[in-house]
Design a protein around this motif. Structure first.
Motif, PDB file in Angstrom:
ATOM      1  N   SER A  99       0.786  -1.094   0.168  1.00 12.32           N
ATOM      2  CA  SER A  99       0.142  -0.009   0.005  1.00 12.32           C
ATOM      3  C   SER A  99       0.598   1.264   0.014  1.00 12.32           C
ATOM      4  O   SER A  99       0.665   2.310  -0.703  1.00 12.32           O
ATOM      5  CB  SER A  99      -0.797   0.139   1.504  1.00 12.32           C
ATOM      6  N   ARG A 145       2.656   1.633  -3.606  1.00  9.57           N
ATOM      7  CA  ARG A 145       1.550   2.058  -4.435  1.00  9.57           C
ATOM      8  C   ARG A 145       1.111   3.680  -4.193  1.00  9.57           C
ATOM      9  O   ARG A 145       1.317   4.416  -5.132  1.00  9.57           O
ATOM     10  CB  ARG A 145       0.344   1.496  -4.252  1.00  9.57           C
ATOM     11  N   ASP A 146       0.983   4.126  -3.043  1.00  7.05           N
ATOM     12  CA  ASP A 146       0.610   5.404  -2.761  1.00  7.05           C
ATOM     13  C   ASP A 146       1.683   6.400  -2.969  1.00  7.05           C
ATOM     14  O   ASP A 146       1.423   7.562  -3.522  1.00  7.05           O
ATOM     15  CB  ASP A 146       0.194   5.495  -1.357  1.00  7.05           C
ATOM     16  N   ARG A 147       2.940   5.901  -2.660  1.00 10.07           N
ATOM     17  CA  ARG A 147       4.052   6.871  -2.866  1.00 10.07           C
ATOM     18  C   ARG A 147       4.473   7.102  -4.231  1.00 10.07           C
ATOM     19  O   ARG A 147       4.925   8.138  -4.900  1.00 10.07           O
ATOM     20  CB  ARG A 147       5.183   6.357  -2.031  1.00 10.07           C
ATOM     21  N   ASN A 181       2.077   6.774  -6.668  1.00 10.28           N
ATOM     22  CA  ASN A 181       0.867   7.581  -7.190  1.00 10.28           C
ATOM     23  C   ASN A 181       1.054   8.825  -6.911  1.00 10.28           C
ATOM     24  O   ASN A 181       0.820   9.535  -7.808  1.00 10.28           O
ATOM     25  CB  ASN A 181      -0.452   7.018  -6.394  1.00 10.28           C
ATOM     26  N   ILE A 182       1.597   9.456  -5.892  1.00 12.75           N
ATOM     27  CA  ILE A 182       1.636  10.879  -5.440  1.00 12.75           C
ATOM     28  C   ILE A 182       2.780  11.418  -5.905  1.00 12.75           C
ATOM     29  O   ILE A 182       2.951  12.429  -5.714  1.00 12.75           O
ATOM     30  CB  ILE A 182       1.235  11.274  -4.006  1.00 12.75           C
ATOM     31  N   GLY A 183       3.711  10.659  -6.460  1.00 17.45           N
ATOM     32  CA  GLY A 183       5.114  11.449  -7.093  1.00 17.45           C
ATOM     33  C   GLY A 183       6.128  11.375  -5.994  1.00 17.45           C
ATOM     34  O   GLY A 183       7.058  12.023  -6.155  1.00 17.45           O
ATOM     35  N   GLY A 240     -10.433  -0.724  -6.478  1.00 19.67           N
ATOM     36  CA  GLY A 240     -10.123  -0.605  -5.020  1.00 19.67           C
ATOM     37  C   GLY A 240      -9.533   0.324  -4.607  1.00 19.67           C
ATOM     38  O   GLY A 240      -9.272   0.653  -3.453  1.00 19.67           O
ATOM     39  N   HIS A 241      -9.360   1.361  -5.279  1.00 16.25           N
ATOM     40  CA  HIS A 241      -8.248   2.567  -5.133  1.00 16.25           C
ATOM     41  C   HIS A 241      -8.500   3.770  -6.093  1.00 16.25           C
ATOM     42  O   HIS A 241      -9.040   3.595  -7.040  1.00 16.25           O
ATOM     43  CB  HIS A 241      -6.732   2.119  -4.913  1.00 16.25           C
ATOM     44  N   VAL A 242      -7.771   4.903  -6.066  1.00 16.02           N
ATOM     45  CA  VAL A 242      -7.761   6.013  -6.754  1.00 16.02           C
ATOM     46  C   VAL A 242      -6.958   5.421  -8.262  1.00 16.02           C
ATOM     47  O   VAL A 242      -6.246   4.623  -8.277  1.00 16.02           O
ATOM     48  CB  VAL A 242      -7.193   7.114  -6.304  1.00 16.02           C
ATOM     49  N   ARG A 243      -7.655   5.854  -9.237  1.00 17.26           N
ATOM     50  CA  ARG A 243      -7.046   5.498 -10.594  1.00 17.26           C
ATOM     51  C   ARG A 243      -5.868   6.175 -11.195  1.00 17.26           C
ATOM     52  O   ARG A 243      -5.857   7.531 -11.081  1.00 17.26           O
ATOM     53  CB  ARG A 243      -8.301   5.748 -11.789  1.00 17.26           C
ATOM     54  N   TYR A 273      -4.374  -7.413  -4.568  1.00 15.01           N
ATOM     55  CA  TYR A 273      -4.156  -7.612  -6.252  1.00 15.01           C
ATOM     56  C   TYR A 273      -2.723  -8.171  -6.227  1.00 15.01           C
ATOM     57  O   TYR A 273      -1.826  -7.205  -6.449  1.00 15.01           O
ATOM     58  CB  TYR A 273      -4.286  -6.086  -6.621  1.00 15.01           C
ATOM     59  N   GLN A 284     -13.338  -8.816  -8.484  1.00 10.11           N
ATOM     60  CA  GLN A 284     -12.601  -7.557  -8.083  1.00 10.11           C
ATOM     61  C   GLN A 284     -13.047  -6.485  -9.133  1.00 10.11           C
ATOM     62  O   GLN A 284     -12.862  -5.444  -9.107  1.00 10.11           O
ATOM     63  CB  GLN A 284     -11.069  -7.670  -8.194  1.00 10.11           C
TER      64      GLN A 284
END
Lengths: 401, 197
Positions: A54, A57-59, A61-63, A83-86, A153, A335
């Motif tokens: 998680s 993925r998040d790091r 995603n936000i750059g 399941g999360h932001v695209r 996933y 899913q």
């Protein structure tokens, strides 16, 4: 922020931040950095060891990360907004195919052996044996078996489900399937919280070495080729920095060649074993890279030339069929819905065109590879153009398919 | 639930001090229904019992992946969604990750209500980080002062200097070598240890 104005060899190296999870299939990334292949491409890579998918993925995603060692299905799910932001992700380079194993407690292994009609190393035999063990537990009113895996996933999730469902075990009804962080897997099997797990190296070997578990299957016995981890970048980042991405791929190609050269095995294991990288004994990593694992506490060995593929047999070149197969599993297990748009988006995550532009098509591609690109032990060959037709014969599945 | 009911907040953080700081902050902000969890044993049961509207978890907790799975498959807990789902609030998301925290929020809550919790959490995580940094600083300052005292003592004994002259000598040496006075003192103490051991 990164800019790629300076050509290789001129100006200061470009700083990049790349996240990884301490697993053997981060080998190409770690070696690219620690062996100087990234530096040779004038990249100054800071590797950041992460604790959860998680977070990675998040790091990404936000750059906060320019690139990441990422579960292939997370790259697909993120691009589809499941399941999360695209956030559209590109995977221009596979860090590894296969490499996971299914490990069971000594007690479950004994039960499976009792029920096995044939060689337990054959996934058809083991899946049928599992179905009988599950049925017997149900009759006796015992708690269902619990299986651990690493992320909703994840290839681990789909490999476990594919295997047991082929034997008639419904992964959502007949057993419990739980997520466990990889470093907790061994402890969970030791204290009886789970009866089995599917995880990457080195955790299966650690459990076997403790004498508490058997490796039942290499996942390469279930699927000959499954995209496991990818080098992931955001689609918008790749669009802004094509030249940086090319350098990153070249560094990885050099690292893969180094990792796969048996002469360097000892050095590679030493590099990966460092406390700030994988932090486990070099000898355990060696077994993984050699594809020669101790599968039972008594020391029985099993070897496979496709246990974990890091670059050889064309493994580093992304194959969109693999992305489609992962998407098909997301549909099968409820899913994701089936749609042509989502399929197109999934296929577009894996980018062999970028790989070929930078590195050229590999010459040993498809040497001995299965015709459908997947090579599942059960069911009809995979057809990315007819996913619903492919899923139709399976009795155990979710949703309205 | 209606938007007027008090929000139920579950905090999952292995660090007891930060947990307490966050608890105090949320209570100060008027939130009363707060459950604190230090370990993640029996996570699903706890979430089922508490039935939280908001879950706050520190990013160093590997059980984040476990949470995400629960929200996907569980039929017994309401499905909170990650704070990231609202793409318009990018700045808050970045601040949260920088501060080392993530949050999951039950769908349908009013943004302002959640926003207050997130802002509070981020500021308390930041405050904890500053506190930790200050503590580290104090610790190393204390250690440095001890070393300087020891070095002064050595110089006084060996060179027959008084305390003021011993300190002046250390300072002069530090300045001429472009080093910190603590480093010079540390080198001197180590050298003497080596010579006399």
């Amino acid at each position: 922020m990164t800019t790629d104005l300076s050509p290789v060899g001129t100006g200061a190296p470009v700083p990049l931040k790349i996240g990884f999870i301490p697993l053997a299939d981060a080998a190409a990334l770690i070696v690219a950095v620690d062996k100087g292949f990234a530096r040779a491409q004038s990249l100054d890579v800071e590797l950041v060891r992460e604790i959860s998918w998680s977070n990675v993925r998040d790091r990404l995603n936000i750059g906060q990360f320019d690139a990441a060692h990422l579960l292939a299905p997370v790259a697909v799910a993120s691009s589809l907004g499941l399941g999360h932001v695209r956030v559209p992700i590109l995977a221009p380079f596979n860090l590894g195919l296969n490499g996971n194993a299914i490990t069971v407690t000594t007690a479950l292994h004994a039960a499976l052996r009792c029920e096995a009609q044939g060689d337990l190393a054959d996934p058809r035999v083991s899946a049928a044996a599992l179905a009988r063990v599950v049925a017997a537990r149900k009759r006796k009113g015992r708690d269902p078996l619990t299986f651990g895996m690493t992320f909703p996933y994840s290839t681990h999730n789909y490999q476990l489900r594919f295997w047991m469902a082929s034997g008639g075990v419904d992964p959502d009804e007949d057993i419990r399937l739980v997520v466990l962080p990889p470093p907790y897997m061994v402890e969970s099997i030791a204290n009886g919280h789970v009866d089995a797990f599917c995880v990457g190296a080195p955790w299966n070997s650690v459990a076997v070495d403790l004498g508490i578990a058997h490796i039942l299957h290499f996942v390469s016995e279930i699927l000959e080729r499954a995209a496991e981890k990818v080098l992931a970048v955001r689609s918008d980042w790749a669009g802004r920095h094509p030249e940086l991405l090319a350098r990153l791929l070249k560094a990885h190609a050099a690292a893969v060649a180094y990792v796969e050269d048996i002469a360097n095995r000892e050095d590679v294991c030493r590099i990966l074993a460092a406390p700030n990288r994988l932090g486990v004994a070099p000898e355990v990593i060696r077994r993984t890279l050699d594809g020669r694992l101790k599968v039972s506490p008594s020391g029985e060995l099993r070897a496979s030339d496709r246990y974990l593929l890091i670059g050889r047999k064309g493994a580093a070149r992304p194959d969109p069929v693999q992305a489609a197969w992962l998407y098909a599993q997301m549909i099968r297990w409820g899913q994701a819905p089936m749609s042509q748009d989502l399929l197109t988006a999934a296929l577009g995550v894996f980018r062999p065109d970028i790989y070929d532009d930078v590195l050229g098509a590999p010459s040993d591609r498809a040497a001995g590879a299965p015709a459908d690109g997947i090579g599942a032990f059960a069911g009809p060959p995979f057809d990315p153009h007819d996913i619903l037709g492919h899923l139709a014969p399976w009795r155990i599945k979710r949703g309205a398919i | 639930m209606t938007s007027e009911a008090p929000l139920k907040i579950l905090v999952i953080d292995e660090n007891p001090i930060r947990r307490a700081i966050l608890d105090a902050g949320l209570k100060d902000a008027g939130f009363t229904d707060i459950t604190l969890m230090g370990d993640t044993n029996g996570l699903l049961e706890r979430i089922y019992t508490v039935d939280p509207d908001v879950i706050i978890i520190d990013l160093q907790n590997p059980s984040r992946d476990v949470l995400e799975q629960m929200f996907q498959v569980s039929r017994i807990v309401r499905r909170p969604i990650a704070m990231f789902v609202d793409q318009s609030d990018r700045a808050t998301i970045e601040k949260a990750i920088d501060a080392g925290v993530s949050a999951y929020i039950v769908d349908g809550l009013k943004r302002e209500r959640v926003r207050a919790i997130l802002d509070m959490t981020i500021s308390r995580f930041g405050a904890f980080e500053r506190l930790r940094a200050e503590l580290e600083e104090t610790k190393s300052a204390l250690k440095e002062r001890k070393v300087i005292e020891k070095a002064k003592g050595i110089l006084m004994k060996r060179r027959g200097l008084d305390e003021e002259a011993a300190y002046a000598l250390l300072r002069r040496t530090a300045m001429s070598k472009g080093k910190r006075i603590g480093d010079i003192a540390d080198s001197l103490v180590s050298a003497i240890d080596l010579l006399e051991s």
